[in-house]
Design a protein around this motif. Structure first.
Motif, short mmCIF file in Angstrom:
data_model
loop_
_atom_site.label_atom_id
_atom_site.label_comp_id
_atom_site.label_asym_id
_atom_site.label_seq_id
_atom_site.Cartn_x
_atom_site.Cartn_y
_atom_site.Cartn_z
N GLY A 83 7.26 50.84 43.13
CA GLY A 83 6.01 50.91 43.88
C GLY A 83 5.53 49.56 44.38
O GLY A 83 4.86 49.46 45.40
N LEU A 84 5.88 48.51 43.65
CA LEU A 84 5.56 47.13 44.05
C LEU A 84 6.86 46.33 44.02
O LEU A 84 7.11 45.56 43.09
N PRO A 85 7.72 46.54 45.01
CA PRO A 85 9.10 46.08 44.91
C PRO A 85 9.29 44.57 44.86
O PRO A 85 10.32 44.10 44.40
N ASN A 86 8.32 43.81 45.34
CA ASN A 86 8.49 42.36 45.39
C ASN A 86 7.90 41.66 44.18
O ASN A 86 7.92 40.44 44.09
N TYR A 87 7.36 42.42 43.26
CA TYR A 87 6.57 41.85 42.18
C TYR A 87 7.34 41.87 40.87
O TYR A 87 7.79 42.94 40.43
N ALA A 88 7.54 40.72 40.25
CA ALA A 88 8.15 40.64 38.92
C ALA A 88 7.03 40.29 37.96
O ALA A 88 6.59 39.14 37.88
N ALA A 89 6.54 41.29 37.21
CA ALA A 89 5.34 41.10 36.39
C ALA A 89 5.68 40.49 35.03
O ALA A 89 6.79 40.69 34.51
N ILE A 90 4.72 39.79 34.46
CA ILE A 90 4.96 39.18 33.15
C ILE A 90 4.88 40.20 32.03
O ILE A 90 5.37 39.96 30.94
N SER A 91 4.27 41.36 32.30
CA SER A 91 4.21 42.42 31.29
C SER A 91 3.99 43.75 31.99
O SER A 91 3.56 43.80 33.15
N ALA A 92 4.26 44.85 31.26
CA ALA A 92 4.02 46.18 31.82
C ALA A 92 2.53 46.38 32.09
O ALA A 92 2.14 47.00 33.08
N LEU A 93 1.71 45.84 31.22
CA LEU A 93 0.27 45.98 31.40
C LEU A 93 -0.19 45.31 32.70
O LEU A 93 -0.99 45.86 33.46
N ASP A 94 0.36 44.13 32.95
CA ASP A 94 0.04 43.41 34.19
C ASP A 94 0.46 44.25 35.40
O ASP A 94 -0.29 44.37 36.39
N LEU A 95 1.63 44.87 35.31
CA LEU A 95 2.12 45.67 36.44
C LEU A 95 1.25 46.91 36.67
O LEU A 95 0.95 47.27 37.81
N VAL A 96 0.83 47.56 35.59
CA VAL A 96 -0.04 48.73 35.74
C VAL A 96 -1.37 48.32 36.37
O VAL A 96 -1.91 49.02 37.24
N ARG A 97 -1.89 47.17 35.96
CA ARG A 97 -3.15 46.68 36.58
C ARG A 97 -2.97 46.49 38.08
O ARG A 97 -3.84 46.85 38.87
N ARG A 98 -1.83 45.90 38.48
CA ARG A 98 -1.59 45.69 39.92
C ARG A 98 -1.45 47.04 40.64
O ARG A 98 -1.91 47.19 41.77
N LEU A 99 -0.81 48.01 39.99
CA LEU A 99 -0.69 49.35 40.61
C LEU A 99 -2.06 49.96 40.85
O LEU A 99 -2.31 50.56 41.91
N ILE A 100 -2.94 49.82 39.88
CA ILE A 100 -4.29 50.37 40.03
C ILE A 100 -5.02 49.63 41.16
O ILE A 100 -5.69 50.25 41.99
N ASP A 101 -4.85 48.31 41.20
CA ASP A 101 -5.52 47.51 42.24
C ASP A 101 -5.11 47.92 43.64
O ASP A 101 -5.88 47.82 44.59
#
Lengths: 318, 124
Positions: B82-100
């Motif tokens: 869903g955010l193909p260019n983003y390498a997140a530092i944690s799953a929680l960080d990635l979920v926050r970005r998805l919500i944003d």
């Protein structure tokens, strides 16, 4: 004819033509409706789900759609356009196609897509990077929020991929949306660029976003976190984040610069590409046909030398 | 390249022309029925010992299972399509970005009804 691609901050004519051209493509309706896109994806076995209103789409929307189906076409490694060696040649083909469509609507067969030399901005202090002239009504419009000023204020987003579900949503047309410098502090800089150019191999096993060396993965931006091309997407954010990212025309300025960096690498290392025809994952090999909604049959080997279509005003000094 | 035109683009898409030689083989289903978990596998050899790590994410937002798969790379960063260019530092960080980045409201869905109608009554 051979187009000359220029720095958008240098060539005022290229800038004005680019902005005018993408708006013309966005306003050129095609008679194609969203349900036709869903049927096309289904007929090609591409597992992309659609939802929303069945509206007519523009020529520009078809480029957004093309990028999304290429990304949804998963391969053993990455997909038909990302996460593997084909990333650079596929996007070269994609930009050539857009350039030809822009030449058509502008009536100028010599028009070349301009590039955004983002590493130059990456040398500035982070708080200045999203306040440059590029993000004014003379150029791309607002860096944050809905783009309402300048020529791109006339662009409308009709299709986008929802990050949480990866469904393609067709919604009431709205302006382009950005969140520059809110999800990444700084653009890539000259050191990042030099590092990517210093990679001696184009690509190497396992040929994926997890490979720890190679020019392609360095430039795509999976080496050491979110870097280079990927970082530009995340830095601009908003519509630049999901696979519908061509909705923001800055997508093409970014990829034109990515292509220019690759061209600089080839000027130094030769027009070499791996994997060869008898190695590596299917869909990424030098002779594998690339996914093209125009129905062409180009393989990476066919686009290693772009002089038939365009040249750059300058390559990087390395 | 020179033989392809704007008209080719329009007619190919309008007619649903097949432009790929074969269907994707390893694809996850974009937007289809959600899986409740997604596993990624990391392997390495260290001092002659074989390491294998399987990571499974079960993620819910407001009690609803997340449909998009998460994977973790060798450096521990977390990715999703869903955010193909983003390498997140944690799953929680990635979920926050998805919500944003995901809209809160979806438009009325005409497409599903049209596709269902085609599948039910007009299949040739």
């Amino acid at each position: 004819m051979t187009a000359i691609r220029q720095n958008i901050l240098v060539g005022d004519t290229a800038r004005d033509q680019f902005l005018q051209g993408v708006v013309l493509l966005d306003q050129e309706m095609t008679g194609i409706r969203v349900v036709d896109l869903a049927n096309f994806a289904q007929n090609n076995g591409i597992p992309l789900q659609f939802e929303g209103i069945n509206q007519e789409v523009s020529t520009y929307d078809l480029f957004v759609f093309w990028h999304m189906i290429a990304a949804a076409f998963s391969l053993q490694v990455g997909n038909a356009a990302h996460g593997g060696p084909v990333f650079l040649p596929w996007h070269r083909m994609y930009l050539i196609r857009l350039e030809q469509e822009l030449q058509r609507v502008l009536g100028d067969p010599d028009f070349g897509i301009p590039y955004w030399d983002w590493a130059s901005d990456g040398e500035m202090a982070p708080e200045q990077q999203w306040r440059t002239e590029l993000w004014s009504d003379l150029y791309l419009g607002e860096a944050r929020g809905l783009v309402r000023s300048g020529p791109l204020g006339n662009m409308r987003v009709r299709l986008y991929q929802v990050p949480q579900t990866v469904r393609v949503t067709s919604d009431q047309p709205r302006p382009v949306w950005r969140q520059a410098a809110l999800n990444a502090q700084s653009l890539p800089d000259r050191i990042d660029e030099t590092s990517a150019l210093a990679e001696q191999d184009y690509d190497l096993p396992p040929w994926s976003r997890f490979v720890t060396r190679g020019h392609r993965n360095a430039l795509e931006g999976f080496l050491g976190g979110t870097t280079m091309h990927n970082l530009v997407h995340v830095w601009v954010s908003g519509d630049m984040l999901p696979m519908s990212s061509p909705n923001d025309p800055v997508f093409f300025l970014n990829h034109c610069n990515v292509d220019r960096i690759w061209e600089t690498w080839m000027a130094d290392n030769g027009q070499v590409y791996r994997p060869a025809a008898n190695e590596g994952p299917s869909g990424h090999r030098i002779s594998d046909r690339m996914l093209d909604v125009f129905g062409g049959d180009l393989a990476p080997a066919d686009v290693l030398d772009p002089q038939e279509w365009y040249t750059y005003d300058t390559l990087l000094n390395v | 390249m020179a033989n392809c035109s704007h008209e080719d683009l329009i007619s190919n898409i309008k007619s649903g022309k097949r432009v790929v030689e074969e269907a994707p083989k390893h694809g996850h289903q974009h937007g289809k029925k959600p899986k409740l978990s997604h596993a990624s596998k990391r392997e390495a050899i260290y001092k002659g010992r074989k390491i294998r790590i399987r990571t499974t994410y079960k993620i819910e937002i407001d009690g609803e299972a997340l449909t998009v798969p998460f994977t973790v790379s060798d450096d521990g960063r977390v990715h999703c399509h869903g955010l193909p260019n983003y390498a997140a530092i944690s799953a929680l960080d990635l979920v926050r970005r998805l919500i944003d980045t995901s809209p809160k409201e979806q438009p009325d869905d005409e497409i599903a009804a049209l596709l269902a109608k085609k599948a039910g009554g007009h299949r040739s």
